[in-house]
Scaffold this active site. Structure first.
Site, PDB file in Angstrom:
ATOM      1  N   ARG A   1    -100.890 -12.691   5.199  1.00 32.77           N
ATOM      2  CA  ARG A   1     -99.890 -12.112   4.664  1.00 32.77           C
ATOM      3  C   ARG A   1    -100.414 -10.526   4.738  1.00 32.77           C
ATOM      4  NH1 ARG A   1     -98.575 -12.798  -0.771  1.00 32.77           N
ATOM      5  NH2 ARG A   1     -97.619 -10.749  -0.399  1.00 32.77           N
TER       6      ARG A   1
ATOM      7  N   ARG B   1     -95.799 -10.853 -13.516  1.00 33.54           N
ATOM      8  CA  ARG B   1     -95.100  -9.733 -12.505  1.00 33.54           C
ATOM      9  C   ARG B   1     -93.608  -9.863 -12.801  1.00 33.54           C
ATOM     10  NH1 ARG B   1     -97.811 -10.414  -6.761  1.00 33.54           N
ATOM     11  NH2 ARG B   1     -97.932  -8.299  -6.852  1.00 33.54           N
ATOM     12  N   PRO B   2     -93.239  -9.413 -13.845  1.00 29.55           N
ATOM     13  CA  PRO B   2     -92.059  -8.700 -14.396  1.00 29.55           C
ATOM     14  C   PRO B   2     -91.380  -7.771 -13.471  1.00 29.55           C
ATOM     15  CG  PRO B   2     -93.251  -8.040 -15.894  1.00 29.55           C
ATOM     16  CD  PRO B   2     -94.355  -8.759 -14.913  1.00 29.55           C
ATOM     17  N   ILE B   3     -90.159  -7.360 -13.426  1.00 35.08           N
ATOM     18  CA  ILE B   3     -89.634  -6.154 -12.847  1.00 35.08           C
ATOM     19  C   ILE B   3     -88.927  -5.256 -13.694  1.00 35.08           C
ATOM     20  CG2 ILE B   3     -89.633  -7.219 -10.431  1.00 35.08           C
ATOM     21  CD1 ILE B   3     -86.572  -7.569 -10.777  1.00 35.08           C
TER      22      ILE B   3
ATOM     23  N   ASP C   1    -106.947  -4.949  -6.348  1.00 31.56           N
ATOM     24  CA  ASP C   1    -107.128  -5.728  -4.920  1.00 31.56           C
ATOM     25  C   ASP C   1    -108.347  -6.054  -4.318  1.00 31.56           C
ATOM     26  OD1 ASP C   1    -103.782  -4.286  -3.725  1.00 31.56           O
ATOM     27  OD2 ASP C   1    -104.278  -5.657  -5.671  1.00 31.56           O
TER      28      ASP C   1
ATOM     29  N   LYS D   1    -100.811  -2.627   4.213  1.00 30.00           N
ATOM     30  CA  LYS D   1     -99.733  -3.405   3.814  1.00 30.00           C
ATOM     31  C   LYS D   1     -98.821  -2.991   2.828  1.00 30.00           C
ATOM     32  CE  LYS D   1    -100.517  -7.104   0.980  1.00 30.00           C
ATOM     33  NZ  LYS D   1     -99.520  -6.863  -0.251  1.00 30.00           N
ATOM     34  N   ASN D   2     -99.409  -2.410   1.811  1.00 28.86           N
ATOM     35  CA  ASN D   2     -98.578  -2.112   0.640  1.00 28.86           C
ATOM     36  C   ASN D   2     -97.743  -0.756   0.766  1.00 28.86           C
ATOM     37  OD1 ASN D   2     -99.350  -4.350  -0.674  1.00 28.86           O
ATOM     38  ND2 ASN D   2    -101.092  -3.472  -1.839  1.00 28.86           N
TER      39      ASN D   2
ATOM     40  N   CYS E   1     -97.884 -13.102  -4.851  1.00 33.24           N
ATOM     41  CA  CYS E   1     -99.044 -13.927  -5.386  1.00 33.24           C
ATOM     42  C   CYS E   1     -98.862 -14.250  -6.831  1.00 33.24           C
ATOM     43  CB  CYS E   1    -100.369 -13.148  -5.008  1.00 33.24           C
ATOM     44  SG  CYS E   1    -100.841 -12.611  -3.453  1.00 33.24           S
TER      45      CYS E   1
ATOM     46  N   ARG F   1     -93.457 -10.285  -2.751  1.00 32.57           N
ATOM     47  CA  ARG F   1     -93.143  -9.419  -3.834  1.00 32.57           C
ATOM     48  C   ARG F   1     -92.215  -8.104  -3.387  1.00 32.57           C
ATOM     49  NH1 ARG F   1     -93.108  -8.507  -9.614  1.00 32.57           N
ATOM     50  NH2 ARG F   1     -93.925  -6.425 -10.207  1.00 32.57           N
TER      51      ARG F   1
ATOM     52  N   ILE G   1    -105.399  -5.206 -14.902  1.00 33.19           N
ATOM     53  CA  ILE G   1    -104.024  -5.068 -14.316  1.00 33.19           C
ATOM     54  C   ILE G   1    -103.259  -6.396 -14.472  1.00 33.19           C
ATOM     55  CG2 ILE G   1    -102.480  -4.291 -12.411  1.00 33.19           C
ATOM     56  CD1 ILE G   1    -104.299  -2.001 -13.547  1.00 33.19           C
TER      57      ILE G   1
HETATM   58  C1  EPZ Z   1     -98.462  -3.415  -6.058  1.00 33.07           C
HETATM   59  O1  EPZ Z   1     -97.831  -4.567  -6.739  1.00 33.07           O
HETATM   60  C2  EPZ Z   1     -99.031  -4.245  -4.912  1.00 33.07           C
HETATM   61  N1  EPZ Z   1     -98.328  -4.835  -4.154  1.00 33.07           N
HETATM   62  C3  EPZ Z   1    -100.358  -5.012  -5.452  1.00 33.07           C
HETATM   63  O2  EPZ Z   1    -101.017  -5.521  -4.292  1.00 33.07           O
HETATM   64  C4  EPZ Z   1    -101.311  -4.425  -6.227  1.00 33.07           C
HETATM   65  O3  EPZ Z   1    -102.164  -5.064  -6.931  1.00 33.07           O
HETATM   66  C5  EPZ Z   1    -100.514  -3.570  -7.511  1.00 33.07           C
HETATM   67  O4  EPZ Z   1     -99.652  -2.658  -6.916  1.00 33.07           O
HETATM   68  C6  EPZ Z   1    -101.568  -2.711  -8.346  1.00 33.07           C
HETATM   69  O5  EPZ Z   1    -101.999  -1.868  -7.469  1.00 33.07           O
HETATM   70  C7  EPZ Z   1     -97.446  -4.202  -3.281  1.00 33.07           C
HETATM   71  O6  EPZ Z   1     -97.723  -2.893  -3.240  1.00 33.07           O
HETATM   72  C8  EPZ Z   1     -96.414  -5.005  -2.470  1.00 33.07           C
HETATM   73  P1  EPZ Z   1     -97.373  -2.978 -10.513  1.00 33.07           P
HETATM   74  P2  EPZ Z   1     -96.933  -4.199  -7.746  1.00 33.07           P
HETATM   75  O7  EPZ Z   1     -96.052  -2.942 -10.572  1.00 33.07           O
HETATM   76  O8  EPZ Z   1     -95.939  -3.157  -7.251  1.00 33.07           O
HETATM   77  C9  EPZ Z   1     -96.800  -5.089 -14.422  1.00 33.07           C
HETATM   78  C10 EPZ Z   1    -102.106  -7.146  -3.042  1.00 33.07           C
HETATM   79  O9  EPZ Z   1    -102.964  -8.115  -2.981  1.00 33.07           O
HETATM   80  N2  EPZ Z   1     -95.529  -4.682 -14.306  1.00 33.07           N
HETATM   81  O10 EPZ Z   1     -98.223  -1.799 -10.551  1.00 33.07           O
HETATM   82  O11 EPZ Z   1     -96.131  -5.573  -8.383  1.00 33.07           O
HETATM   83  C11 EPZ Z   1     -97.425  -6.034 -13.600  1.00 33.07           C
HETATM   84  O12 EPZ Z   1     -97.187  -7.490 -14.367  1.00 33.07           O
HETATM   85  C12 EPZ Z   1    -101.028  -6.798  -3.930  1.00 33.07           C
HETATM   86  O13 EPZ Z   1    -101.975  -6.563  -1.862  1.00 33.07           O
HETATM   87  C13 EPZ Z   1     -94.931  -4.821 -15.312  1.00 33.07           C
HETATM   88  O14 EPZ Z   1     -95.199  -5.117 -16.451  1.00 33.07           O
HETATM   89  O15 EPZ Z   1     -97.731  -3.738  -8.930  1.00 33.07           O
HETATM   90  C14 EPZ Z   1     -98.703  -5.906 -13.465  1.00 33.07           C
HETATM   91  O16 EPZ Z   1     -99.453  -6.556 -14.453  1.00 33.07           O
HETATM   92  C15 EPZ Z   1    -101.122  -7.917  -5.372  1.00 33.07           C
HETATM   93  N3  EPZ Z   1     -93.278  -4.712 -15.135  1.00 33.07           N
HETATM   94  C16 EPZ Z   1     -99.060  -4.581 -13.204  1.00 33.07           C
HETATM   95  O17 EPZ Z   1     -97.852  -4.082 -14.097  1.00 33.07           O
HETATM   96  C17 EPZ Z   1     -92.901  -4.065 -14.069  1.00 33.07           C
HETATM   97  O18 EPZ Z   1     -91.669  -3.834 -13.765  1.00 33.07           O
HETATM   98  C18 EPZ Z   1     -99.252  -3.845 -11.931  1.00 33.07           C
HETATM   99  O19 EPZ Z   1     -97.979  -4.268 -11.370  1.00 33.07           O
HETATM  100  C19 EPZ Z   1     -93.855  -4.022 -12.947  1.00 33.07           C
HETATM  101  C20 EPZ Z   1     -94.952  -4.072 -13.237  1.00 33.07           C
END
Ligand code: EPZ
Length: 417
Positions: free
Chosen positions: A396, A121-123, A304, A22-23, A116, A92, A326
């Site tokens: 999903r 989950r900021p960007i 995950d 999926k990811n 979720c 997301r 995380i």
């Molecule tokens: C991806 O999410 C996955 N989703 C998540 O899987 C997975 O848990 C995560 O990576 C970590 O491996 C997809 O790929 C669609 P991150 P992502 O950016 O990209 C913080 C599932 O169950 N952060 O690594 O959103 C954020 O708040 C899902 O399949 C910032 O602070 O993960 C979090 O605490 C859930 N600022 C941490 O980093 C940002 O700009 C991890 O986020 C981006 C993220």
């Protein structure tokens, strides 16, 4: 609303074939619009997240042909218009259209993504990368506009090794003028899968899978044929299920190296795993001892899988601990596990599981995707019937989960309520 009714106590045996990740798929689909020609992606899982992304492609006027697990995407007639909240909010990963549309057209307007509710989950890291490449960002009523006269290569350091930010910056930088270096990049296998797609189109990306990725901008990205890697989280979920109630349960079509952090922990607690070249055969062990797990970025233990693992740890004799590093809100499954008879306490970001506990079926709610997976595993282990509502979350991320479970002997029924 959909509900899953599970009758526990059956032993699961047979073979489950793992689907595409999926990811990975949710990034490859938006990335395909960077090509000026037709892109074919095979092994795409048929889950609601990929369907939601195809709706966005269709809305943008991109041609999408889908036959079984193969998707043919052609963005030659794309219209770069605002992606509305009702589409962006569905998942997301809609935010990958930010990097792809910015990278190709130097402009994108779209609402904030969904996902979720496991944390804020900021960007900000995504936006920091876009600004470093020369983009200006404005936001009005939760709609972002990101645009640049020119995108120029830059050195970008990620404060956190974010999966999404790493991929999104790659998408935005792949046609920029000059070279971009991403430092402290995430190393998940899905990132390598996306970089390989882009290189197959003609991009010049090196270092994907390490913490430093170099992207040399190129003018043209063309046609290619690409495959989604097997889903290591789906695979891990079923391996955990096998350790909970399996007998020679084969999890097939996987890349075992992607699951090493899980398999080593399962062996530490006393599970017996037969690990082959592209499969794992697992049976429930007689005695499990408590273990300590701390979630990390890849190749550490994946966040995950901490929720599915929690259900299994209720079988362990003694004390187990799971520290979630995380996300700030990824223990919403635990109150429901305790309702089923588990003995789990949460303090700060650590869950402490005292076992063994005998689980008994009851009515529970899937609060998010992997919490749903955790409850399915608990229900399969439990005595009696469990009704899991809000399983739209589950659908999903787990392709054909009901059919796959039934094929190995689980007593599950999906119902509309
Ligand atoms: C991806 O999410 C996955 N989703 C998540 O899987 C997975 O848990 C995560 O990576 C970590 O491996 C997809 O790929 C669609 P991150 P992502 O950016 O990209 C913080 C599932 O169950 N952060 O690594 O959103 C954020 O708040 C899902 O399949 C910032 O602070 O993960 C979090 O605490 C859930 N600022 C941490 O980093 C940002 O700009 C991890 O986020 C981006 C993220």
């Amino acid at each position: 609303m959909k509900m899953l009714e599970v009758t526990g106590g059956n032993t699961l045996s047979g073979c489950i074939r793992i689907s595409g990740a999926k990811n990975s798929a949710v990034a490859l689909i938006p990335a395909a619009i960077l090509s000026d020609e037709e892109v074919t992606i095979c092994n795409v899982p048929d889950i609601t997240d990929t369907t939601a992304l195809c709706e966005i492609l269709d809305y943008l006027g991109v041609s999408v042909k889908r036959a079984s697990e193969t998707m043919i995407i052609n963005a030659q007639n794309i219209e770069n218009k605002e992606i509305p909240e009702k589409m962006a909010k569905k998942l997301r990963a809609s935010y990958y259209f930010m990097g792809a549309l910015l990278g190709k057209y130097k402009k994108v307007t779209m609402a904030l993504p969904g996902g979720c509710s496991i944390g804020s989950r900021p960007i900000n890291l995504h936006l920091k990368g876009f600004e470093a490449l020369g983009a200006k960002i404005t936001m009005e009523n939760n709609v972002y506009t990101v645009e640049a006269n020119e995108l120029k290569g830059a050195n970008i350091y990620l404060d956190f090794a974010s999966v999404g930010a790493t991929i999104n910056i790659m998408l935005a930088a792949v046609k920029a003028k000059g070279t971009t270096i991403i430092e402290n990049a995430a190393k998940e296998p899905e990132i390598v899968n996306v970089a390989t797609l882009l290189n197959n189109m003609g991009a010049k990306i090196r270092g994907a899978g390490t913490s430093t990725i170099e992207i040399k901008g190129t003018d043209h990205l063309g046609t290619c044929f690409h495959e989604v890697i097997p889903d290591r989280i789906e695979a891990g979920t079923y391996v955990i299920m096998g350790a909970a109630c399996g007998q020679c349960l084969k999890i097939d079509n996987i890349i075992p190296e992607h699951l090493e952090s899980l398999t080593s922990k399962l062996e530490e607690m006393g599970a017996f795993l037969d690990i082959g070249a592209d499969y794992i055969i697992v049976s429930k062990g007689e005695h499990y001892k408590g273990i300590h797990v701390k979630t990390q970025t890849y190749p550490g233990f994946p966040t995950d899988l901490q929720q599915p693992l929690t259900s299994l740890l209720t079988l362990c004799k003694g004390t187990s601990k799971i520290e979630e590093t995380i996300y700030e809100n990824r223990f919403m499954h635990i109150p429901y596990l305790n309702q089923m008879g588990a003995d789990i306490k949460i303090k700060n970001q650590t869950a402490t599981i005292i076992g063994p506990s005998k689980l008994v079926g009851t009515d529970v709610v899937a609060t998010d995707l992997r919490a749903g997976a955790s409850l399915v595993i608990a229900a399969l282990m439990a005595e009696g019937k469990t009704k899991i509502s809000s399983i739209e979350h589950l659908l999903r991320g787990y392709e054909n989960i009901v059919e796959k479970l039934k094929s190995v002997g689980a007593k599950v029924e999906i119902k509309e309520i």
